[in-house]
Motif scaffolding. Structure first.
Motif, PDB file in Angstrom:
ATOM      1  N   ALA A   7      -0.995  -6.022   6.177  1.00  0.00           N
ATOM      2  CA  ALA A   7       0.537  -6.410   7.355  1.00  0.00           C
ATOM      3  C   ALA A   7      -0.221  -5.837   8.234  1.00  0.00           C
ATOM      4  CB  ALA A   7       1.340  -6.488   6.827  1.00  0.00           C
ATOM      5  N   GLN A  39       0.958  -5.232  12.599  1.00  0.00           N
ATOM      6  CA  GLN A  39       1.973  -5.426  13.738  1.00  0.00           C
ATOM      7  C   GLN A  39       1.961  -6.904  14.581  1.00  0.00           C
ATOM      8  OE1 GLN A  39       2.053  -2.584  16.362  1.00  0.00           O
ATOM      9  NE2 GLN A  39       2.611  -3.271  18.769  1.00  0.00           N
ATOM     10  N   THR A  43       2.940  -9.831  12.756  1.00  0.00           N
ATOM     11  CA  THR A  43       3.345 -10.085  11.957  1.00  0.00           C
ATOM     12  C   THR A  43       1.710 -11.186  11.657  1.00  0.00           C
ATOM     13  OG1 THR A  43       4.345 -12.463  12.740  1.00  0.00           O
ATOM     14  CG2 THR A  43       5.451 -10.461  11.402  1.00  0.00           C
ATOM     15  N   GLY A  71      12.260 -10.455  15.738  1.00  0.00           N
ATOM     16  CA  GLY A  71      11.474 -10.076  15.109  1.00  0.00           C
ATOM     17  C   GLY A  71      11.767  -9.583  13.601  1.00  0.00           C
ATOM     18  N   GLN A  87       8.860  -9.913  10.747  1.00  0.00           N
ATOM     19  CA  GLN A  87       7.417  -9.048  10.493  1.00  0.00           C
ATOM     20  C   GLN A  87       8.157  -8.435   8.610  1.00  0.00           C
ATOM     21  OE1 GLN A  87       6.000  -6.397  12.882  1.00  0.00           O
ATOM     22  NE2 GLN A  87       5.330  -6.792  10.500  1.00  0.00           N
ATOM     23  N   ARG A  88       9.058  -9.108   7.857  1.00  0.00           N
ATOM     24  CA  ARG A  88       9.540  -9.005   6.615  1.00  0.00           C
ATOM     25  C   ARG A  88       9.004 -10.089   5.865  1.00  0.00           C
ATOM     26  NH1 ARG A  88      15.163  -6.630   8.401  1.00  0.00           N
ATOM     27  NH2 ARG A  88      15.564  -5.657   6.562  1.00  0.00           N
ATOM     28  N   GLY A 111       5.960 -11.004   6.809  1.00  0.00           N
ATOM     29  CA  GLY A 111       5.060 -10.024   6.922  1.00  0.00           C
ATOM     30  C   GLY A 111       4.550  -9.448   5.586  1.00  0.00           C
ATOM     31  N   PRO A 124       2.611  -2.198  11.005  1.00  0.00           N
ATOM     32  CA  PRO A 124       3.535  -3.438  11.090  1.00  0.00           C
ATOM     33  C   PRO A 124       4.671  -3.634  11.543  1.00  0.00           C
ATOM     34  CG  PRO A 124       3.409  -1.724   9.159  1.00  0.00           C
ATOM     35  CD  PRO A 124       2.726  -1.240   9.394  1.00  0.00           C
ATOM     36  N   PHE A 125       5.148  -2.017  11.855  1.00  0.00           N
ATOM     37  CA  PHE A 125       6.664  -1.415  12.401  1.00  0.00           C
ATOM     38  C   PHE A 125       6.684  -1.536  14.055  1.00  0.00           C
ATOM     39  CE2 PHE A 125       7.730  -1.172   8.112  1.00  0.00           C
ATOM     40  CZ  PHE A 125       7.741  -2.034   7.635  1.00  0.00           C
ATOM     41  N   LEU A 134       9.208  -3.554  17.009  1.00  0.00           N
ATOM     42  CA  LEU A 134      10.022  -3.282  16.659  1.00  0.00           C
ATOM     43  C   LEU A 134      11.357  -2.351  17.983  1.00  0.00           C
ATOM     44  CD1 LEU A 134      10.045  -4.361  12.355  1.00  0.00           C
ATOM     45  CD2 LEU A 134       9.860  -6.016  15.164  1.00  0.00           C
ATOM     46  N   ARG A 152      13.491  -1.240  12.474  1.00  0.00           N
ATOM     47  CA  ARG A 152      12.443  -0.342  12.278  1.00  0.00           C
ATOM     48  C   ARG A 152      12.759   0.452  11.047  1.00  0.00           C
ATOM     49  NH1 ARG A 152       8.027   1.829  15.865  1.00  0.00           N
ATOM     50  NH2 ARG A 152       6.417   3.044  14.337  1.00  0.00           N
TER      51      ARG A 152
END
Length: 315
Positions: A80, A82, A84, A138, A142-143, A145, A162-163, A166, A171
């Motif tokens: 995963a 940033q 996604t 966003g 990301q979830r 991803g 990955p976060f 955000l 985040r």
């Protein structure tokens, strides 16, 4: 288990990673933290051979990664990043199903897995499965991803900031999701971030990097209490380490419990058993209290946390 032994990565004359050794135990979350350009993302990408290492050895479960089929290596590692990396012309369900499809799962099994992961990450399958990435916020993207990284139930998760893009609230919510998922699944995880607070919150062990080297690899508590160098001390913050330590412990660990739960108390003058000592301190200061009732999910008083006990536990 992931083992790096004297691993280096050079780009021409530039050494991005310089003879690092690191062991990530099975089921552990290891967070690589440091400033931009310190080599943390390069280290992560060498584990799944997105970048070849120039020297040293990398082993996964005792096998040299150079001797493992590349596709098989990557299929066993959820990844995963940033932003996604979702395919914009694919639905959410199809994005999540990518790796299981590559592994030849049956359609019914894939659909069940997609539904399970969307539920696990707080996204209603009926509402989100057929949406496209452009229709997501966003945090929702990301979830998805993270769900895609988990889809084929890999033994290892690699997560590269990955976060990072955000907002603070989203985040924090996703960090909570990661902690909940890790408590349930216990994946061997390598997580890259430049945010020391995120590292302290998510890690079982932290590797602090600077200029391609690991300066300290230890538990969050040990890094806060005994930073190995001036750089590590500056990274964790010399003036607010006490607050960071307080954020690592839950109220339940230090509260004085009542023999039996008591009546409910107002939320604004109480703290939850699973809240951190830092949250408890904030309520004490704001409400000018010397002790706080500790409540369960129903608001019933389980015990009390005194200011003196809080001081002692974070000293």
């Amino acid at each position: 288990m992931i083992e790096l032994t004297n691993v280096s990565r050079r780009f021409g004359e530039v050494t991005a990673v310089d003879r690092i050794s690191l062991t990530v135990e099975t089921g552990e979350t290891c967070v690589l933290v440091g400033s931009s350009g310190c080599g943390k993302s390069t280290t992560l990408r060498m584990i799944n051979r997105l970048l070849p290492h120039s020297a040293g050895d990398i082993r996964v479960d005792g096998q040299d990664i150079r001797e493992v089929d590349l596709q098989q290596l990557r299929l066993n590692m959820g990844y995963a990043i940033q932003g996604t990396g979702l395919f914009p012309h694919w639905t959410v369900a199809r994005n999540i199903a990518l790796v299981p499809q590559l592994q030849g799962w049956e359609r019914a099994r894939i659909e069940a897995r997609v539904t399970e992961l969307l539920d696990m990450l707080g996204l209603s399958p009926a509402e989100y499965a057929d949406k496209y990435p452009a229709q997501l916020s966003g945090g929702q993207a990301q979830r998805v991803g993270v769900a895609r990284a988990l889809a084929a139930d890999p033994n290892i998760l690699l997560m590269d900031e990955p976060f990072g893009a955000l907002d603070a609230i989203t985040r924090e919510n996703l960090q909570n999701e990661m902690l909940r998922i890790q408590r349930r699944l216990r994946k061997t995880t390598v997580f890259v971030t430049h945010d020391i607070d995120e590292a302290l919150r998510l890690a079982d062990r932290i590797a602090v990097m600077d200029q391609g080297r690991i300066l300290q690899h230890d538990t969050p508590d040990a890094i806060l209490r005994q930073p190995a160098s001036a750089f590590v001390e500056s990274l964790v913050g010399s003036q607010d380490r006490g607050l960071k330590l307080a954020a690592l412990q839950s109220v339940a660990e230090v509260m004085q419990r009542h023999p039996q739960p008591r009546q409910a108390v107002p939320e604004k003058v109480s703290v939850g058993a699973q809240d951190s000592l830092r949250q408890a301190l904030s309520v004490m200061l704001w409400q000018q209290l010397s002790e706080l009732p500790v409540v369960d999910d129903q608001g019933l008083e389980l015990g009390v946390l005194t200011r003196e006990r809080l001081w002692r536990e974070t000293a």
